[in-house]
Design a protein around this motif. Structure first.
Motif, short mmCIF file in Angstrom:
data_model
loop_
_atom_site.label_atom_id
_atom_site.label_comp_id
_atom_site.label_asym_id
_atom_site.label_seq_id
_atom_site.Cartn_x
_atom_site.Cartn_y
_atom_site.Cartn_z
N UNK A 70 22.17 29.06 28.08
CA UNK A 70 22.58 28.79 29.46
C UNK A 70 21.41 28.25 30.29
N UNK A 71 20.24 28.86 30.14
CA UNK A 71 19.06 28.41 30.87
C UNK A 71 18.67 26.99 30.47
N UNK A 72 18.77 26.69 29.18
CA UNK A 72 18.44 25.34 28.71
C UNK A 72 19.42 24.32 29.28
N UNK A 73 20.70 24.68 29.34
CA UNK A 73 21.70 23.76 29.87
C UNK A 73 21.46 23.51 31.36
N UNK A 84 31.18 23.54 34.99
CA UNK A 84 31.89 22.75 33.98
C UNK A 84 30.93 22.29 32.89
N UNK A 85 29.72 21.91 33.28
CA UNK A 85 28.70 21.48 32.32
C UNK A 85 28.30 22.63 31.40
N UNK A 86 28.00 23.78 31.97
CA UNK A 86 27.57 24.93 31.17
C UNK A 86 28.69 25.41 30.25
N UNK A 87 29.90 25.52 30.79
CA UNK A 87 31.03 25.99 29.99
C UNK A 87 31.32 25.05 28.82
N UNK A 88 31.49 23.77 29.12
CA UNK A 88 31.88 22.82 28.08
C UNK A 88 30.81 22.67 27.01
N UNK A 89 29.54 22.51 27.42
CA UNK A 89 28.48 22.31 26.44
C UNK A 89 28.23 23.57 25.62
N UNK A 90 28.34 24.74 26.23
CA UNK A 90 28.17 25.99 25.48
C UNK A 90 29.24 26.12 24.40
N UNK A 91 30.46 25.80 24.76
CA UNK A 91 31.55 25.96 23.81
C UNK A 91 31.51 24.88 22.73
N UNK A 92 31.14 23.67 23.10
CA UNK A 92 31.04 22.61 22.10
C UNK A 92 29.89 22.88 21.13
N UNK A 93 28.80 23.45 21.63
CA UNK A 93 27.67 23.77 20.77
C UNK A 93 27.99 24.91 19.80
N UNK A 94 28.89 25.78 20.21
CA UNK A 94 29.23 26.93 19.38
C UNK A 94 30.22 26.58 18.27
N UNK A 96 30.23 14.51 19.21
CA UNK A 96 30.01 13.24 19.89
C UNK A 96 30.10 13.42 21.41
N UNK A 97 31.12 14.17 21.87
CA UNK A 97 31.28 14.44 23.30
C UNK A 97 30.06 15.17 23.84
N UNK A 98 29.57 16.15 23.07
CA UNK A 98 28.39 16.91 23.49
C UNK A 98 27.17 16.00 23.61
N UNK A 99 26.98 15.12 22.62
CA UNK A 99 25.82 14.23 22.64
C UNK A 99 25.92 13.22 23.78
N UNK A 100 27.14 12.78 24.09
CA UNK A 100 27.31 11.87 25.23
C UNK A 100 26.90 12.57 26.52
N UNK A 101 27.28 13.85 26.66
CA UNK A 101 26.90 14.61 27.84
C UNK A 101 25.40 14.74 27.97
N UNK A 102 24.73 15.09 26.88
CA UNK A 102 23.27 15.21 26.93
C UNK A 102 22.62 13.85 27.13
N UNK A 103 23.22 12.80 26.55
CA UNK A 103 22.69 11.46 26.76
C UNK A 103 22.77 11.03 28.21
N UNK A 104 23.89 11.41 28.87
CA UNK A 104 24.05 11.08 30.29
C UNK A 104 22.99 11.78 31.12
N UNK A 105 22.72 13.04 30.80
CA UNK A 105 21.69 13.78 31.53
C UNK A 105 20.31 13.17 31.31
N UNK A 106 20.02 12.82 30.05
CA UNK A 106 18.71 12.22 29.75
C UNK A 106 18.54 10.89 30.49
N UNK A 107 19.62 10.10 30.53
CA UNK A 107 19.55 8.81 31.23
C UNK A 107 19.29 9.01 32.72
N UNK A 108 19.91 10.05 33.30
CA UNK A 108 19.71 10.31 34.72
C UNK A 108 18.25 10.63 35.04
#
Length: 369
Positions: free
Chosen positions: A97-100, A293-303, A312-324
């Motif tokens: 959670x802290x990492x997200x 929504x970010x914490x919930x979705x990424x936590x569940x997709x990672x699990x 792929x959805x998870x990586x797109x989310x992290x890619x969007x954050x990295x791009x920002x």
């Protein structure tokens, strides 16, 4: 510059306590130039005057000290959210959670600018907790916080009112209205005339003030307005009034056809995400409302394992954050608020996917209705 947007609240408070009008653009600019002589355009505080009551204890110090206290307060709100995340995320991975949260760009934008979006997130959690637990005091106080930027919570309001009306439980509505009314009345007693000054400023911004509708920002409404910009660079206002109605009407139709009430306990992160996405107006730092929504979705997709699309959805989310984080530092690249339209879109879609792929007995969007 650190906490650059915080100057609007601090200078407005100094003017109000001195008996002056903080919604007068030239007066506000003169006060801000005492701190930043290079300022040529006033950074207007468009929020209602009871924000000065809420932030008053923070604004009593020098600008630098107040800014540090304000950032510390917002960091505390973030820490409480992280600690209580086990309530909203079905995982015990506190480190995850802290990492997200750390990877969430709008949080850094909010803290660095000294904005109030994390406080608004706290307000939504108070209202939701009050509704779910049947407690009126959190609802009243949370409603006061949400009233500082009510345009961000139109869809949330529709969802909650629909639920309350179906249960014929109107006490939360009375508590919310009562809380805002009390805050407005107390504000008028302490700062006489500021409410009328605020209303007048919204209708007639004054010389040098740039009203919010002049910008196309990161919400879906902002994207549509930006796309419809004419040859003279003018952006239309009508999408701010029309587009937010679309999800509200769709939701009400869905609820009228449903035999059971939607499970708010699981649906609320998505409710906040849609509320921002279809808001008539919202900056990048306001995307903090999508943090659940970010914490919930990424936590569940990672699990989940062996789920290619989910990965792929998870990586797109992290890619969007990295791009920002990275894009502002690319030489020669000029970014405007509307340039970040993809950030709330990807987060909202990620949450929808994580819900739709759950078993129907668990999903807020599945067979529970």
């Amino acid at each position: 510059m650190f906490a650059s947007d915080f100057i609007q609240y601090w200078t407005a408070f100094q003017l109000a306590t001195a008996g002056q009008n903080p919604y007068d653009a030239p007066t506000l600019l003169a006060a801000q130039q005492l701190i930043r002589p290079e300022a040529t355009i006033p950074l207007m505080m468009w929020n209602p005057p009871w924000i000065l009551l809420l932030l008053g204890p923070v604004l009593l110090f020098s600008f630098q000290a107040s800014a540090l206290v304000w950032v510390g307060l917002n960091t505390t709100v973030l820490a409480v959210f992280a600690y209580r995340a086990k309530v909203v995320v079905s995982t015990k991975a506190t480190v995850l959670t802290l990492l997200l949260i750390t990877a969430f760009y709008p949080v850094w934008s909010c803290l660095s600018l000294g904005q109030m979006s994390l406080l608004l997130l706290a307000g939504t959690l108070l209202v939701l907790r009050g509704v779910l637990a049947g407690r009126l005091v959190p609802i009243a106080f949370g409603a006061v916080l949400l009233s500082l930027k009510p345009h961000l919570f139109f869809f949330l309001g529709v969802v909650l009112l629909s639920r309350l009306a179906r249960h014929r439980w109107y006490a939360p509505v009375i508590a919310a209205v009562g809380g805002v009314t009390f805050a407005a009345a107390l504000s008028e007693i302490i700062f006489p005339g500021l409410i009328s000054n605020w209303i007048e400023a919204l209708q007639n911004p004054g010389k040098g003030a740039v009203p919010p509708p002049a910008f196309a920002v990161t919400t879906l409404v902002g994207v549509i307005r930006g796309a419809l910009k004419d040859s003279e660079g003018m952006i239309p206002v009508w999408p701010m009034k029309v587009v937010p109605l679309l999800p509200a009407v769709a939701f009400l139709v869905w609820q009228l056809r449903a035999k059971k009430m939607f499970p708010l306990e699981r649906l609320w992160p998505g409710v906040l995400a849609f509320s921002y996405l279809f808001s008539p107006y919202g900056w990048t730092f306001d995307i903090c409302l999508l943090l659940p929504a970010w914490v919930v979705s990424q936590s569940e997709l990672l699990s989940r394992r062996r789920n290619l699309v989910g990965s792929i959805v998870m990586m797109i989310g992290f890619g969007a954050q990295a791009a920002a984080f990275i894009l502002p530092y690319i030489p020669g690249l000029v970014l405007f608020q509307v340039s970040y339209w993809w950030l709330p879109v990807f987060i909202t879609l990620g949450w929808c996917y994580s819900e739709l792929t759950k078993p129907s007995t668990e999903s807020a969007l599945g067979g529970s209705l």
